[in-house]
Design a protein around this motif. Structure first.
Motif, PDB file in Angstrom:
ATOM      1  N   GLY A  82       0.788  -1.233   0.000  1.00  0.00           N
ATOM      2  CA  GLY A  82       0.000   0.000   0.000  1.00  0.00           C
ATOM      3  C   GLY A  82       0.813   1.272   0.000  1.00  0.00           C
ATOM      4  N   PHE A  83       2.133   1.161   0.032  1.00  0.00           N
ATOM      5  CA  PHE A  83       2.995   2.349   0.015  1.00  0.00           C
ATOM      6  C   PHE A  83       3.608   2.471  -1.372  1.00  0.00           C
ATOM      7  CE2 PHE A  83       7.170   4.450   1.020  1.00  0.00           C
ATOM      8  CZ  PHE A  83       6.646   5.673   1.426  1.00  0.00           C
ATOM      9  N   ASP A  84       3.241   3.514  -2.076  1.00  0.00           N
ATOM     10  CA  ASP A  84       3.685   3.709  -3.455  1.00  0.00           C
ATOM     11  C   ASP A  84       5.147   4.150  -3.456  1.00  0.00           C
ATOM     12  OD1 ASP A  84       3.791   4.013  -6.165  1.00  0.00           O
ATOM     13  OD2 ASP A  84       2.702   5.914  -6.219  1.00  0.00           O
ATOM     14  N   ASP A  85       6.034   3.237  -3.861  1.00  0.00           N
ATOM     15  CA  ASP A  85       7.460   3.518  -3.774  1.00  0.00           C
ATOM     16  C   ASP A  85       8.183   2.682  -4.824  1.00  0.00           C
ATOM     17  OD1 ASP A  85       9.933   4.377  -2.958  1.00  0.00           O
ATOM     18  OD2 ASP A  85       9.944   3.274  -1.057  1.00  0.00           O
ATOM     19  N   ASP A  86       9.017   3.310  -5.624  1.00  0.00           N
ATOM     20  CA  ASP A  86       9.765   2.568  -6.635  1.00  0.00           C
ATOM     21  C   ASP A  86      11.142   2.149  -6.141  1.00  0.00           C
ATOM     22  OD1 ASP A  86      11.047   4.993  -6.587  1.00  0.00           O
ATOM     23  OD2 ASP A  86      10.757   5.451  -8.721  1.00  0.00           O
ATOM     24  N   GLN A  87      11.421   2.377  -4.845  1.00  0.00           N
ATOM     25  CA  GLN A  87      12.706   1.974  -4.270  1.00  0.00           C
ATOM     26  C   GLN A  87      12.542   0.653  -3.525  1.00  0.00           C
ATOM     27  OE1 GLN A  87      15.024   5.071  -2.387  1.00  0.00           O
ATOM     28  NE2 GLN A  87      13.842   6.679  -3.387  1.00  0.00           N
ATOM     29  N   GLN A  88      13.420  -0.296  -3.838  1.00  0.00           N
ATOM     30  CA  GLN A  88      13.308  -1.649  -3.297  1.00  0.00           C
ATOM     31  C   GLN A  88      14.041  -1.720  -1.956  1.00  0.00           C
ATOM     32  OE1 GLN A  88      11.204  -3.116  -5.150  1.00  0.00           O
ATOM     33  NE2 GLN A  88      11.440  -1.746  -6.892  1.00  0.00           N
ATOM     34  N   ARG A  89      13.269  -1.650  -0.871  1.00  0.00           N
ATOM     35  CA  ARG A  89      13.871  -1.463   0.446  1.00  0.00           C
ATOM     36  C   ARG A  89      13.472  -2.497   1.500  1.00  0.00           C
ATOM     37  NH1 ARG A  89      16.482   3.183   1.339  1.00  0.00           N
ATOM     38  NH2 ARG A  89      16.350   4.852  -0.222  1.00  0.00           N
ATOM     39  N   VAL A  90      12.482  -3.305   1.245  1.00  0.00           N
ATOM     40  CA  VAL A  90      11.968  -4.186   2.299  1.00  0.00           C
ATOM     41  C   VAL A  90      11.684  -5.572   1.744  1.00  0.00           C
ATOM     42  CG1 VAL A  90      10.103  -4.569   3.971  1.00  0.00           C
ATOM     43  CG2 VAL A  90      10.925  -2.250   3.549  1.00  0.00           C
ATOM     44  N   ILE A  91      12.074  -6.583   2.493  1.00  0.00           N
ATOM     45  CA  ILE A  91      11.646  -7.950   2.215  1.00  0.00           C
ATOM     46  C   ILE A  91      11.414  -8.649   3.548  1.00  0.00           C
ATOM     47  CG2 ILE A  91      13.982  -8.939   2.042  1.00  0.00           C
ATOM     48  CD1 ILE A  91      12.792 -10.633  -0.321  1.00  0.00           C
ATOM     49  N   ALA A  92      10.404  -9.517   3.604  1.00  0.00           N
ATOM     50  CA  ALA A  92      10.073 -10.257   4.824  1.00  0.00           C
ATOM     51  C   ALA A  92       9.827 -11.716   4.472  1.00  0.00           C
ATOM     52  CB  ALA A  92       8.840  -9.662   5.504  1.00  0.00           C
ATOM     53  N   VAL A  93      10.234 -12.595   5.380  1.00  0.00           N
ATOM     54  CA  VAL A  93      10.018 -14.029   5.199  1.00  0.00           C
ATOM     55  C   VAL A  93       9.637 -14.636   6.545  1.00  0.00           C
ATOM     56  CG1 VAL A  93      11.753 -14.126   3.351  1.00  0.00           C
ATOM     57  CG2 VAL A  93      12.391 -14.775   5.686  1.00  0.00           C
ATOM     58  N   THR A  94       9.053 -15.830   6.476  1.00  0.00           N
ATOM     59  CA  THR A  94       8.795 -16.628   7.666  1.00  0.00           C
ATOM     60  C   THR A  94       9.710 -17.843   7.640  1.00  0.00           C
ATOM     61  OG1 THR A  94       6.478 -15.924   7.726  1.00  0.00           O
ATOM     62  CG2 THR A  94       7.043 -17.905   8.957  1.00  0.00           C
ATOM     63  N   LEU A  95      10.341 -18.122   8.771  1.00  0.00           N
ATOM     64  CA  LEU A  95      11.242 -19.262   8.904  1.00  0.00           C
ATOM     65  C   LEU A  95      10.750 -20.173  10.026  1.00  0.00           C
ATOM     66  CD1 LEU A  95      14.706 -17.448   8.722  1.00  0.00           C
ATOM     67  CD2 LEU A  95      13.448 -18.506   6.838  1.00  0.00           C
ATOM     68  N   ASP A  96      10.966 -21.466   9.855  1.00  0.00           N
ATOM     69  CA  ASP A  96      10.633 -22.425  10.900  1.00  0.00           C
ATOM     70  C   ASP A  96      11.646 -22.348  12.028  1.00  0.00           C
ATOM     71  OD1 ASP A  96       8.483 -23.441   9.424  1.00  0.00           O
ATOM     72  OD2 ASP A  96       9.750 -24.917   8.409  1.00  0.00           O
ATOM     73  N   SER A  97      11.172 -22.590  13.247  1.00  0.00           N
ATOM     74  CA  SER A  97      12.054 -22.754  14.398  1.00  0.00           C
ATOM     75  C   SER A  97      11.413 -23.766  15.338  1.00  0.00           C
ATOM     76  CB  SER A  97      12.268 -21.418  15.125  1.00  0.00           C
ATOM     77  OG  SER A  97      11.258 -21.193  16.088  1.00  0.00           O
ATOM     78  N   PRO A  98      12.190 -24.336  16.265  1.00  0.00           N
ATOM     79  CA  PRO A  98      11.612 -25.302  17.203  1.00  0.00           C
ATOM     80  C   PRO A  98      10.480 -24.726  18.040  1.00  0.00           C
ATOM     81  CG  PRO A  98      13.998 -25.470  17.206  1.00  0.00           C
ATOM     82  CD  PRO A  98      13.650 -24.263  16.391  1.00  0.00           C
ATOM     83  N   ARG A  99      10.425 -23.414  18.186  1.00  0.00           N
ATOM     84  CA  ARG A  99       9.360 -22.790  18.974  1.00  0.00           C
ATOM     85  C   ARG A  99       8.267 -22.202  18.097  1.00  0.00           C
ATOM     86  NH1 ARG A  99      11.621 -20.125  24.561  1.00  0.00           N
ATOM     87  NH2 ARG A  99      13.371 -21.541  24.910  1.00  0.00           N
ATOM     88  N   GLY A 100       8.285 -22.523  16.825  1.00  0.00           N
ATOM     89  CA  GLY A 100       7.264 -22.015  15.921  1.00  0.00           C
ATOM     90  C   GLY A 100       7.828 -20.999  14.948  1.00  0.00           C
ATOM     91  N   ASP A 101       6.945 -20.434  14.146  1.00  0.00           N
ATOM     92  CA  ASP A 101       7.352 -19.510  13.095  1.00  0.00           C
ATOM     93  C   ASP A 101       8.085 -18.293  13.649  1.00  0.00           C
ATOM     94  OD1 ASP A 101       6.139 -21.172  11.291  1.00  0.00           O
ATOM     95  OD2 ASP A 101       4.387 -19.892  10.953  1.00  0.00           O
ATOM     96  N   VAL A 102       9.127 -17.889  12.944  1.00  0.00           N
ATOM     97  CA  VAL A 102       9.814 -16.630  13.215  1.00  0.00           C
ATOM     98  C   VAL A 102       9.703 -15.776  11.959  1.00  0.00           C
ATOM     99  CG1 VAL A 102      12.015 -15.514  13.734  1.00  0.00           C
ATOM    100  CG2 VAL A 102      11.421 -17.679  14.855  1.00  0.00           C
ATOM    101  N   ARG A 103       9.194 -14.575  12.122  1.00  0.00           N
ATOM    102  CA  ARG A 103       9.078 -13.643  11.003  1.00  0.00           C
ATOM    103  C   ARG A 103      10.292 -12.739  10.993  1.00  0.00           C
ATOM    104  NH1 ARG A 103       6.510 -13.614   6.145  1.00  0.00           N
ATOM    105  NH2 ARG A 103       5.633 -11.577   5.572  1.00  0.00           N
ATOM    106  N   ILE A 104      10.951 -12.667   9.849  1.00  0.00           N
ATOM    107  CA  ILE A 104      12.140 -11.847   9.679  1.00  0.00           C
ATOM    108  C   ILE A 104      11.829 -10.753   8.661  1.00  0.00           C
ATOM    109  CG2 ILE A 104      14.549 -11.790   8.961  1.00  0.00           C
ATOM    110  CD1 ILE A 104      14.307 -13.467  11.401  1.00  0.00           C
ATOM    111  N   ILE A 105      12.026  -9.512   9.046  1.00  0.00           N
ATOM    112  CA  ILE A 105      11.891  -8.374   8.135  1.00  0.00           C
ATOM    113  C   ILE A 105      13.273  -7.763   7.945  1.00  0.00           C
ATOM    114  CG2 ILE A 105      10.864  -6.104   7.723  1.00  0.00           C
ATOM    115  CD1 ILE A 105       8.528  -6.930   9.486  1.00  0.00           C
ATOM    116  N   CYS A 106      13.672  -7.586   6.700  1.00  0.00           N
ATOM    117  CA  CYS A 106      14.940  -6.936   6.353  1.00  0.00           C
ATOM    118  C   CYS A 106      14.616  -5.604   5.697  1.00  0.00           C
ATOM    119  CB  CYS A 106      15.728  -7.820   5.399  1.00  0.00           C
ATOM    120  SG  CYS A 106      17.197  -7.043   4.688  1.00  0.00           S
TER     121      CYS A 106
END
Length: 259
Positions: A82-106
Motif C-alpha cells: 500500500g505504500f507507493d514507492d519505486d525503491q526496493q527497500r523491504v523484504i520479509a520471510v517466515t522461517l521455521d524454528s523449534p518454537r514455531g514460526d519466526v518472522r524476519i523483516i529486512c
C-alpha cells in the motif's frame, strides 16, 4: 538461532566476503542491504552451493535487499503493501524454528540526505508507512525480528562525536522519534539488552580514515518482539569484515536467540 544484518554496499563487489563470513559464522538468517543488483544478477546459485536459500528484491545501482536463510523461506513479502514507492527497500520471510514460526523483516531505510530536503521528508513518510506495516506484522507473528540499516543513530551513545553531528541527518530529533515509534510497537533494540562497551559502531565513513579513528555511528539494528527478546542471549557487532580489503562501510550485527 543466529541472525544478522549487514549492509554490503554492492553484493557484486562483496559476494566473496559475504560467503567467507558465512562460512566462518553460520547464520540461520542473514539480512543484506544495498545489493545494488537487478534481480537477474543476484547470485542465487552461489548461496545455494553454500547451503543457503535466498529471498530478494533487487534494483539497479541502488537499494535492493535480501534474506539468506538455512531454512526455506515462506510467506515472502516484498516492499511495504500500500505504500507507493519505486525503491526496493523491504523484504520479509517466515522461517521455521523449534518454537514455531519466526518472522524476519529486512529493511534498508532511507538515508535522508539533509534535514529539510525532499529526501528527508521521504524518509520520515517512509518510516510512518514502515511502522504501520510492522504493527500489522506483529499482530500476525508474535516472534518477529526487524533487521537492517536504519540510517538512524538512536541516541548520543551511538555517535562518535555528538557535537560534530548535531544538526545532521541520521541523528535529528525527528528521525530519532521515528525510531522510538518503532520501539513503541513493543520492539526492543537487541544491542541494548546487554551491557556494551562504549564507542561501538556499525558504520564508518570511507573518508578521513573513519574506521581507523573509530569515527563511526551505530545505525544498523536488530529489533525484537517480546517473545524473541526473552530468548535473546547476545547481540554483538563484528568489526572483522570492516578490516577486509575493499570492505563495505558497514559491518555485521549479530543476535543469538535460544530457540
Amino acid at each position: 538461532m543466529r541472525i544478522a544484518t549487514w549492509n554490503v554496499n554492492s553484493l557484486t563487489v562483496r559476494l566473496p566476503q559475504v560467503l567467507a563470513w558465512l562460512q566462518d559464522n553460520p547464520m540461520e538468517a542473514l539480512c543484506l542491504q544495498e545489493l545494488k543488483q537487478v534481480d537477474e544478477k543476484v547470485p542465487v546459485d552461489a548461496f545455494r552451493e553454500a547451503g543457503y536459500h535466498i529471498a530478494f528484491i533487487g534494483q539497479k545501482t541502488y537499494n535492493g535487499v535480501a534474506i539468506i536463510s538455512k531454512a526455506e523461506p515462506r510467506d515472502i513479502q516484498r516492499n511495504i503493501p500500500g505504500f507507493d514507492d519505486d525503491q526496493q527497500r523491504v523484504i520479509a520471510v517466515t522461517l521455521d524454528s523449534p518454537r514455531g514460526d519466526v518472522r524476519i523483516i529486512c529493511a534498508y531505510c532511507p538515508n535522508g540526505q539533509a534535514i529539510g530536503s525532499d529526501k528527508y521528508e521521504y524518509k520520515l513518510s517512509w518510516y510512518r508507512a514502515f511502522t504501520a506495516y510492522v504493527r500489522g506484522e506483529m499482530a500476525k507473528y508474535p516472534r518477529l525480528a526487524v533487521l537492517g540499516d536504519y540510517n538512524i543513530a538512536p541516541d548520543d551513545r551511538d555517535v562518535h562525536d555528538p557535537a560534530k553531528w548535531e544538526g545532521s541527518v541520521l541523528v535529528s530529533e525527528a528521525e530519532r522519534s521515528a525510531f522510538r515509534m518503532l520501539l513503541g510497537l513493543g520492539l526492543s533494540d537487541a544491542f541494548r539488552l546487554f551491557e556494551q562497551e562504549p564507542k561501538l559502531f556499525s558504520w564508518w565513513d570511507y573518508r578521513m580514515m573513519g574506521f581507523r579513528r573509530n569515527a563511526g555511528l551505530r545505525i544498523d539494528h536488530i529489533l525484537l518482539s517480546d517473545p524473541l527478546k526473552a530468548v535473546c542471549r547476545a547481540c554483538t557487532i563484528d568489526k572483522t569484515p570492516r578490516r577486509n580489503e575493499q570492505p563495505s562501510d558497514h559491518t555485521p550485527v549479530v543476535a543469538t536467540l535460544d530457540l
